[in-house]
Structures are given as structure tokens and as C-alpha cells.
Design an enzyme around this catalytic site. Structure first.
Site, PDB file in Angstrom:
ATOM      1  N   ASP A  50      74.570  73.564  63.324  1.00 42.07           N
ATOM      2  CA  ASP A  50      74.657  72.111  63.521  1.00 42.07           C
ATOM      3  C   ASP A  50      75.387  71.520  62.326  1.00 42.07           C
ATOM      4  O   ASP A  50      75.240  71.999  61.196  1.00 42.07           O
ATOM      5  CB  ASP A  50      73.266  71.497  63.639  1.00 42.07           C
TER       6      ASP A  50
ATOM      7  N   ASP B 160      76.098  70.163  71.783  1.00 46.19           N
ATOM      8  CA  ASP B 160      75.079  69.166  72.109  1.00 46.19           C
ATOM      9  C   ASP B 160      75.717  67.890  72.667  1.00 46.19           C
ATOM     10  O   ASP B 160      75.180  67.272  73.595  1.00 46.19           O
ATOM     11  CB  ASP B 160      74.248  68.818  70.871  1.00 46.19           C
TER      12      ASP B 160
END
Length: 163
Positions: free
Chosen positions: A120, A138
Site C-alpha cells: 500500500d 483498491d
């Protein structure tokens, strides 16, 4: 372009974009490193997540979550294929949404298989309040879900009429 090619194009584009951005972040930021990009609003970070959204099950004391998430992702990809088969050629919102969801799922699946965790790197915040870091996969999943919801809304009368 038929529905399978359109969904595959979206999925491939998002998977490539996700993987390229993760490779760049991993190459230029050390693990747990960060770079202030827009002061007071956005940082580039390099963090790893063994769990799912918002760090759910992001724990080092358990190891079963990675195989579980891989199985769930493969099952979800199969369900996406089933939904795509049932979707009308004219429903571009649904086809695009399913392609985006598939691309996001594959992007995070590649990380889980390759690294045992997901990279991330997008960190939005206001003051000391940070939204959990996330990645392009995402974003693709979220926008894809939005497109599917738009399709369901636009076609709500068709489902009611056929019942």
C-alpha cells in the site's frame, strides 16, 4: 468491442497500472518509509498489509489469512466471470465495473502470491487523522463497485419488469 474484451481490457490495464506503481514505490521508498507530497493532505508511503481493507487481519501471529484471501479472490474472479456471462452486451457500466473489480482483485492477488502481503502506498490525511493507506488495486475495486451499483440502479426497472 464485445463484453469479454472490454472487461479484459479494463482488468489488464488496472492490473498493469497497479503492479507498475507498486514496483516503483518498492524501488524508491524503503519499507515503512514515506515522502510528504502534499503537506497536510497526502503522503507517498511504503507499507505492507497481510490483511484486507483497513488492515483487517493484518497480523503477523497468524498465517492462515493469506491462503484464505487467495482462495476468496480466486472464487470472486470465478463469480465475476459468471456475472459477466449473464450481463447484456449493452450494459457497459456493469461490464466496466466487473473488469475494474477483476483487475483490482488480480493486482492484490499477485502481491499476496508473490510477497505474502499487499503493498500500500497512497496515504491521505487531514491533520493527524489518516485514512488507511491503499493502492491502485483498491481504487480499481472501489470504482468498479461504483460502476456496478450505477448499472444496478439504471437497470432496476428491467429486473422489476421481468419478475
Amino acid at each position: 468491442m464485445d463484453k469479454y474484451k472490454l472487461a479484459a481490457a479494463w482488468a489488464a490495464a488496472m492490473t498493469i497500472l497497479d503492479q507498475v506503481t507498486k514496483l516503483i514505490v518498492a524501488a524508491y521508498l524503503p519499507l515503512n518509509g514515506w515522502e510528504r507530497t502534499v503537506p497536510g493532505f497526502f503522503n507517498l508511503v511504503h507499507v505492507r498489509n497481510r490483511g484486507t481493507a483497513w488492515g483487517f487481519l493484518d497480523r503477523n501471529d497468524i498465517s492462515w489469512q493469506i491462503p484464505l484471501f487467495i482462495i476468496i479472490t480466486v472464487a470472486a474472479l470465478g463469480f465475476i466471470g459468471y456475472l459477466l456471462k449473464k450481463t447484456e452486451e449493452s450494459d457497459k457500466w456493469m461490464i466496466t465495473g466487473l473488469g475494474l473489480i477483476g483487475g483490482g482483485a488480480v493486482g492484490n492477488l499477485i502481491d499476496r502470491v508473490r510477497l505474502g502481503e499487499v503493498i500500500d502506498f497512497l496515504d491521505f490525511y487531514v491533520g493527524v487523522h489518516h485514512w488507511p493507506a491503499f493502492n491502485i488495486a483498491d481504487v480499481s475495486l472501489t470504482i468498479g463497485a461504483g460502476a456496478v451499483l450505477i448499472s444496478l440502479y439504471l437497470n432496476r426497472n428491467n429486473a422489476t419488469d421481468s419478475a
